[in-house]
Design an enzyme around this catalytic site. Sequence first.
Site, PDB file in Angstrom:
ATOM      1  N   TYR A  18       0.820  -1.220   0.000  1.00 21.32           N
ATOM      2  CA  TYR A  18       0.000   0.000   0.000  1.00 21.32           C
ATOM      3  C   TYR A  18       0.849   1.264   0.000  1.00 21.32           C
ATOM      4  CZ  TYR A  18      -3.337  -3.451   1.817  1.00 21.32           C
ATOM      5  OH  TYR A  18      -4.104  -4.559   2.011  1.00 21.32           O
ATOM      6  N   TYR A 146     -14.477  -5.014   3.054  1.00 18.19           N
ATOM      7  CA  TYR A 146     -13.111  -5.407   2.677  1.00 18.19           C
ATOM      8  C   TYR A 146     -12.968  -6.900   2.958  1.00 18.19           C
ATOM      9  CZ  TYR A 146      -8.124  -6.098   2.560  1.00 18.19           C
ATOM     10  OH  TYR A 146      -6.876  -6.585   2.257  1.00 18.19           O
ATOM     11  N   ASP A 240     -17.402 -12.847   7.246  1.00 20.88           N
ATOM     12  CA  ASP A 240     -15.955 -12.683   7.255  1.00 20.88           C
ATOM     13  C   ASP A 240     -15.564 -12.095   8.602  1.00 20.88           C
ATOM     14  OD1 ASP A 240     -13.323 -11.986   6.972  1.00 20.88           O
ATOM     15  OD2 ASP A 240     -13.562 -10.969   5.036  1.00 20.88           O
ATOM     16  N   LYS A 269      -6.381 -13.176  11.102  1.00 21.87           N
ATOM     17  CA  LYS A 269      -5.789 -12.131  11.944  1.00 21.87           C
ATOM     18  C   LYS A 269      -5.372 -12.565  13.358  1.00 21.87           C
ATOM     19  CE  LYS A 269      -6.023  -8.416   9.140  1.00 21.87           C
ATOM     20  NZ  LYS A 269      -7.153  -8.264   8.203  1.00 21.87           N
TER      21      LYS A 269
HETATM   22  C1  PLP Z   1      -7.338  -8.549   6.746  1.00 19.45           C
HETATM   23  C2  PLP Z   1      -8.637  -9.023   6.237  1.00 19.45           C
HETATM   24  C3  PLP Z   1      -8.730  -9.904   5.144  1.00 19.45           C
HETATM   25  C4  PLP Z   1      -7.500 -10.358   4.369  1.00 19.45           C
HETATM   26  O1  PLP Z   1      -6.613 -11.069   5.134  1.00 19.45           O
HETATM   27  P1  PLP Z   1      -5.089 -11.242   4.611  1.00 19.45           P
HETATM   28  O2  PLP Z   1      -4.477 -12.176   5.594  1.00 19.45           O
HETATM   29  O3  PLP Z   1      -4.494  -9.880   4.616  1.00 19.45           O
HETATM   30  O4  PLP Z   1      -5.166 -11.817   3.242  1.00 19.45           O
HETATM   31  C5  PLP Z   1      -9.975 -10.339   4.754  1.00 19.45           C
HETATM   32  N1  PLP Z   1     -11.080  -9.932   5.397  1.00 19.45           N
HETATM   33  C6  PLP Z   1     -11.048  -9.093   6.442  1.00 19.45           C
HETATM   34  C7  PLP Z   1     -12.312  -8.699   7.119  1.00 19.45           C
HETATM   35  C8  PLP Z   1      -9.828  -8.596   6.889  1.00 19.45           C
HETATM   36  O5  PLP Z   1      -9.794  -7.730   7.909  1.00 19.45           O
END
Ligand code: PLP
Length: 423
Positions: A18, A146, A240, A269
């Site tokens: 980024y 996202y 997600d 995460k």
């Molecule tokens: C960070 C994130 C992703 C992507 O995860 P990466 O390990 O960076 O590929 C997908 N969805 C959400 C909600 C996120 O916060």
Amino acid sequence: MRGPQWLERGMHHVWLPYAQMQTAPSPLPVVATQGRTITLADGSELLDGIASWWTACHGYNHPHIRQAVQAQLACMPHVMFGGLVNEPALTLATRLAALLPGDLERVFFTDSGSVAVEVAMKMAIQYWLNRGERGRTRLLAFRGGYHGDTMATMAVCDPDEGMHSLYAGALPEHFMAELPVDAASTQALDNLLAQSAGQIAAIIVEPLVQGAGGMLFHSPDVLLTLRQLADRHGVLLILDEIFTGFGRTGTLFACEQAGIVPDIITLSKALTGGTMALAATVARRHVFEAFLSDNPLHALMHGPTFMANAMACACANASLDLFACEPRLTQVAQIEAQMRSELEACRHLPGVVDVRVMGAIGVVELARIADMNALKAALVAQGVWVRPFRTIIYLTPAFTITPAELSRLTAAIHTVLAHQGQV
Ligand SMILES: *Cc1c(COP(=O)(O)O)cnc(C)c1O
């Protein structure tokens, strides 16, 4: 001041995330982490306010996680998951199934969040194909969302942030809607589904908080509405929880606050407490059962090389131990209360348009950030690592942060914003 030699040499050879590499300020060279502290090459220390992109929920170098990695490293760092299984991975899958609501009980391991989302998308699309329904190849996603940076996940991100027009032609097209936050947007979504459900495999949403889209909050009612609409129109619901999972919003999983069970959930995460890369896509029983048949083509054709890495799974098991034996959710509630009271002081500063807190997420939103680099530098000058983006400054600290440390973070934000004119 010159940095260490590895920095000068290496900066000619790395491509940073980024970042416009021509104009981006130099990144800070880190040599150590401990607890909530990041130590730089010149010996100076930064107090971490964002836990390395929301991962390090127990703080850095937690002895219990470190011990688990060392023990796993000594006996088996990694073994392929094709045809072979390992104890840490199967124990982790069993524990995740027990912690998740309802019959979310089948765990597919990957090594990043984006790939976990891609696997969820493949599961949803193939779920319908395996059941003999063709044509359900699209997802329904939301503005402000996202879900990752890979090509397929970009296509379900917010159209502007996901650069859909820049990549036009390269990305698959999905349905984009507004979150059903009121009667009008709920009706619009209901209409869209009534018209197009036959083309839609699943709805995908980040529950309660759209994180990378700007830390935008919505109420649990929105999730209840989505579950009802998905059921009424016969599409799957993917949550997600890569950002929200593992306590960040105040409950272990955000979906608990709405009392709903998604058909598929994605986690990453904070899954390993921020120590190693690992992600999981967890499906309900009926989703898994749609892949069971005597037809080999009905199998899920996916298998990352490093999936179910034994060290990463050992980390995640150690992280779950800490959720079980240390008072993490109580700490989140305390962080929430403290941020609510301390960030409130920012509300009346010039340029501030909103202050909001949910669980261990605290946000100060500005009308605009004129000079992002100057703002970032001013925060570092306060001795804190806080990384504003778009129009927000936010805190997502480790849950183990002390009240005094948290006060240093909130005070740093206040100080910098109060002196904004001089930045
Ligand atoms: C960070 C994130 C992703 C992507 O995860 P990466 O390990 O960076 O590929 C997908 N969805 C959400 C909600 C996120 O916060």
